[in-house]
Design a protein around this motif. Structure first.
Motif, mmCIF file in Angstrom:
data_model
loop_
_atom_site.group_PDB
_atom_site.id
_atom_site.type_symbol
_atom_site.label_atom_id
_atom_site.label_comp_id
_atom_site.label_asym_id
_atom_site.label_seq_id
_atom_site.Cartn_x
_atom_site.Cartn_y
_atom_site.Cartn_z
ATOM 1 N N UNK A 202 0.831 -1.205 0.000
ATOM 2 C CA UNK A 202 0.000 0.000 0.000
ATOM 3 C C UNK A 202 0.866 1.256 0.000
ATOM 4 N N UNK A 203 1.865 1.296 0.847
ATOM 5 C CA UNK A 203 2.736 2.471 0.909
ATOM 6 C C UNK A 203 3.465 2.691 -0.412
ATOM 7 N N UNK A 204 3.959 1.620 -1.025
ATOM 8 C CA UNK A 204 4.667 1.753 -2.293
ATOM 9 C C UNK A 204 3.740 2.209 -3.415
ATOM 10 N N UNK A 205 2.500 1.726 -3.403
ATOM 11 C CA UNK A 205 1.576 2.123 -4.466
ATOM 12 C C UNK A 205 1.126 3.575 -4.323
ATOM 13 N N UNK A 206 1.362 4.174 -3.163
ATOM 14 C CA UNK A 206 1.023 5.578 -2.927
ATOM 15 C C UNK A 206 2.280 6.407 -2.623
#
Length: 164
Positions: free
Chosen positions: A130-134
């Motif tokens: 999630x953090x990487x995709x945002x």
């Protein structure tokens, strides 16, 4: 300086009390510090006062079941408390993500016991993803603060692993 806060909370049990709940969930709530929330909290407190409702922290399970601080409240009062809270939350300038897991997916094949290390690995992977995709969103901030009450070591370790 632009700041973002991440508030973390979990639901469900792990460790020796793991059998007390079927599911385990973790929510991350994101708030940009430039977006004011105090006026919304003030309005919420005024709403409670206008409705003659107590200003007590919201805890879903006791509220829904009439336990703890809510045991002296009638069902109609508890419903009005929940409704007031939900109306306020809808106006908050936040975003969130929730990761929910069925704990039977994390059982050992040998003895059918709950394996918290498997859940920790999965939670770490999901938070990291999630953090990487945002990442572009998070890179806009000079500082990111994490708030967690360290209620469960599994969650704390997954957060640290994902962020580091």
């Amino acid at each position: 300086m632009r700041e973002c806060s991440i508030f973390v909370d979990e639901t469900g049990e792990t460790g020796k009390n793991a059998s007390q709940s079927e599911y385990f969930g973790v929510s991350l709530v994101f708030h940009e510090q430039d977006d004011a929330v105090l006026p919304l909290f003030d309005a919420y407190q005024q709403t409670l006062a206008n409705k003659h409702l107590p200003n007590i922290p919201l805890h879903a399970e006791p509220l829904l079941n009439g336990n703890g601080e809510y045991r002296t409240l009638r069902l109609s009062e508890r419903q009005r408390l929940l409704q007031s809270f939900l109306l306020m939350v809808r106006k908050l300038p936040v975003s969130y993500v929730t990761f929910m897991y069925e704990k039977t997916d994390f059982r050992n094949r040998n003895d059918n016991s709950f394996d918290s290390s498997k859940l920790r690995s999965r939670l770490t992977r999901d938070i990291t993803s999630h953090l990487q995709s945002h990442l572009t969103y998070f890179q806009r901030f000079d500082k990111i603060k994490r708030y967690y009450d360290n209620g469960q070591k599994l969650v704390l370790c997954a957060l640290d692993d994902a962020i580091c």
